[in-house]
Design an enzyme around this catalytic site. Structure first.
Site, PDB file in Angstrom:
ATOM      1  N   GLY A 239       4.416  -4.784   0.955  1.00  0.00           N
ATOM      2  CA  GLY A 239       4.350  -4.949  -0.498  1.00  0.00           C
ATOM      3  C   GLY A 239       3.598  -6.220  -0.846  1.00  0.00           C
ATOM      4  O   GLY A 239       2.757  -6.682  -0.074  1.00  0.00           O
ATOM      5  N   SER A 240       3.945  -6.786  -1.991  1.00  0.00           N
ATOM      6  CA  SER A 240       3.204  -7.959  -2.470  1.00  0.00           C
ATOM      7  C   SER A 240       3.575  -9.205  -1.659  1.00  0.00           C
ATOM      8  O   SER A 240       4.639  -9.267  -1.030  1.00  0.00           O
ATOM      9  CB  SER A 240       3.546  -8.213  -3.938  1.00  0.00           C
ATOM     10  OG  SER A 240       4.901  -8.613  -4.033  1.00  0.00           O
ATOM     11  N   GLY A 244       7.157 -10.456  -0.125  1.00  0.00           N
ATOM     12  CA  GLY A 244       7.241 -10.783   1.296  1.00  0.00           C
ATOM     13  C   GLY A 244       7.715 -12.199   1.549  1.00  0.00           C
ATOM     14  O   GLY A 244       8.429 -12.466   2.521  1.00  0.00           O
ATOM     15  N   GLU A 261       3.847  -7.047   5.942  1.00  0.00           N
ATOM     16  CA  GLU A 261       2.520  -6.473   5.720  1.00  0.00           C
ATOM     17  C   GLU A 261       2.281  -6.583   4.225  1.00  0.00           C
ATOM     18  O   GLU A 261       2.714  -5.731   3.452  1.00  0.00           O
ATOM     19  CB  GLU A 261       2.538  -5.025   6.224  1.00  0.00           C
ATOM     20  CG  GLU A 261       1.193  -4.552   6.687  1.00  0.00           C
ATOM     21  CD  GLU A 261       0.475  -3.859   5.584  1.00  0.00           C
ATOM     22  OE1 GLU A 261      -0.377  -4.528   4.958  1.00  0.00           O
ATOM     23  OE2 GLU A 261       0.758  -2.694   5.321  1.00  0.00           O
ATOM     24  N   CYS A 295      -3.616  -1.687   0.381  1.00  0.00           N
ATOM     25  CA  CYS A 295      -3.630  -3.100   0.772  1.00  0.00           C
ATOM     26  C   CYS A 295      -4.969  -3.414   1.439  1.00  0.00           C
ATOM     27  O   CYS A 295      -5.395  -4.563   1.462  1.00  0.00           O
ATOM     28  CB  CYS A 295      -2.463  -3.437   1.670  1.00  0.00           C
ATOM     29  SG  CYS A 295      -2.367  -2.394   3.104  1.00  0.00           S
TER      30      CYS A 295
END
Ligand code: UN1
Length: 504
Positions: A239-240, A244, A261, A295
């Site tokens: 995610g963002s 994270g 990630e 991403c």
């Protein structure tokens, strides 16, 4: 309600009742799931609270005690069937992904294929979880390392790859002898339910229900519980960077492991000798595919100044003619963004671009009508534009020109994120420089292909604020296991290492 949804067993969800395998709660707050295609209500999903979380994690912890003792190649045999089950549902699942998150059908199917590929990879991987042997400095001694299953793996996924990113983690974890608890994005719960059902059915058939668990609930309820839970030694989160950072800090506080990630701000460099036909296609796919919501989406383009006048107008023409619309219809290349909030973020970024002196060559506006469609946006950017250092999860591409390659590589690296990068060139020297220690600082570096669409065989992930995690292929499995170093003494003596004497 689409036919394929009932084939995937989603009608029960739609009426708000518990599903047959009983993994969804029967009471509690309800989430309306809408399609970004036209805003239509697709289903209502009951959200899990802490009680359900307890049930699923407790079950995963119990099942782990036995699952870890199953020989890894036997675990792999079950994964082979999981892969076949996903294959059999590829079309329906791909359609569901299109309807739920708006990616074009070909990308929806491609995503399911990525999960099938993961299952196949992990069948082989289940026979390759191997450690090293070392030569002991002591006579009559042997040293080796072995890899043990780790425990319950928490998997937090984002909306944009609602099926494959779970598979990257879950297939590897299951091969490694771990059990999995999945917390999917609340923007894509139906794909999670259908995926879970398909895979869980195979595990149930072999008496291994509970290896894969699913908890659909709010971040602040089940997400928080998971990252604080000591029964979950590894939390893998996609995610963002903002999300994270929080996950990483909370898990680190209890000295757990996290595999992150996070955001990318990927770039392509177009060297002066690049094949521009190839580059054009790659740029448009990497920048507009999945409507800029990968991403790995290409967000920045560095074009050598001698070819900018040739290439940039071609990109602009492609952007102006790209078919935008219903992602289920053949010919569409760009579907909607995920929701109104995403459209607002895109529009806000376009305002910032103008305010910071960027020139919007095309795009910069939403497509009028229902749904969340926006125009792909091409920006002639200035080096000092702050917004170019941020990840806006939308199809916005910043174009820069450069004089020499070192400058382009420096600018490419000069952002907080470090996921994916690419160069287009026919020059051996240029590509080697790009791939050298002083080249791209990203986890992924490609030559003559774009930044997105990585294959699962390699380790996937990035550096800096992308979080440092590696998932999918290569030796990523090591993150899902614990390493044990063993020294065996088969002599009659007890020599100590480093020549230490301790004679009684
Ligand atoms: C993501 O956007 O979170 O390399 C994953 C790619 C895909 C995975 C993207 N295989 O673009």
């Amino acid at each position: 309600m689409y036919d394929f949804m009932s084939r995937l067993g989603l009608q029960a969800v739609n009426s708000g009742a518990a599903t047959t395998s009983g993994f969804l709660p029967t009471h509690g707050p309800e989430l309306d799931v809408h399609s970004p295609i036209d805003g239509a209500l697709l289903a209502k999903v009951k959200l899990a609270g802490l009680d359900e979380y307890e049930k699923v994690v407790g079950e995963a912890a119990r099942v782990f005690a036995d699952w870890r003792m199953v020989p890894a190649p036997k675990r792999g045999e079950i994964l082979r069937e999981v892969g076949d089950a996903l294959r059999a549902h590829k079309e329906d699942l791909g359609r569901l992904i299109s309807v739920e998150v708006g990616k074009i059908l070909s990308e929806g199917m491609g995503e399911v294929q990525e999960s099938v590929d993961m299952a196949d990879l992990c069948v082989g991987m289940s026979r390759q979880l191997s450690g090293l042997t070392m030569h002991s400095e002591r006579p009559g001694h042997r040293m080796y390392e072995q890899w043990h299953p780790l425990g319950v793996v928490g998997v937090i996924t984002a909306f944009n790859f609602p099926n494959a990113v779970w598979a990257w983690n879950a297939m590897v974890a299951a091969a490694a002898g771990d059990t999995v608890v999945w917390k999917p994005s609340l923007k894509a719960p139906l794909t999670a339910i259908a995926t879970h059902r398909i895979c869980d059915e195979v595990f149930q058939k072999y008496g291994w229900g509970g290896v894969f668990g699913l908890v659909i609930g709010e971040d602040k309820v089940v997400g928080e519980a998971m990252i604080r839970d000591r029964r979950v030694p590894l939390v893998s989160a996609t995610g963002s960077t903002h999300m994270g950072r929080h996950v990483g800090q909370v898990v680190a506080e209890r000295l757990g492991r996290s595999l992150l990630e996070l955001g990318g701000n990927n770039a392509i460099i177009i060297h002066e000798d690049a094949n521009l036909d190839l580059a054009l296609r790659a740029i448009v796919f990497a920048s507009c595919g999945t409507s800029g919501q990968r991403c790995t989406t290409n967000r920045r383009l560095f074009v050598h100044e001698s070819i900018a006048d040739k290439l940039v107008p071609r990109i602009q023409r492609a952007y102006e003619s790209i078919p935008i619309g219903n992602p289920l219809e053949a010919g569409t290349l760009m579907g909607p963004l995920i929701d109104e909030q995403a459209v607002q973020q895109y529009l806000h970024a376009c305002d910032q671009i103008r305010a910071q002196g960027g020139e919007i060559l095309t795009g910069g506006e939403r497509v009028e009508g229902p749904g969340f469609y926006v125009r792909p946006t091409l920006v002639r950017a200035r080096a000092d534009m702050e917004i170019c250092k941020e990840e806006t999860f939308a199809p916005i591409l910043y174009v820069f020109t450069y004089k020499d390659l070192s400058e382009a590589i420096r600018l490419q690296n000069d952002v907080p994120q470090g996921l994916s990068s690419a160069i287009f060139t026919d020059s051996f020297r240029a590509s080697e420089r790009f791939l050298s220690h002083a080249g791209s600082d990203c986890g992924i570096a490609n030559v003559n292909i774009g930044t997105s669409g990585a294959e699962i065989g390699g380790a996937f992930g990035g550096e800096k604020e992308t979080g440092g995690g590696r998932e999918a292929g290569s030796d990523s499995w090591k993150a899902y296991m614990r390493r044990q170093t063993c020294t065996m003494n088969w002599s009659d003596e007890l020599p100590l290492a480093q020549g230490v004497r301790f004679d009684l």
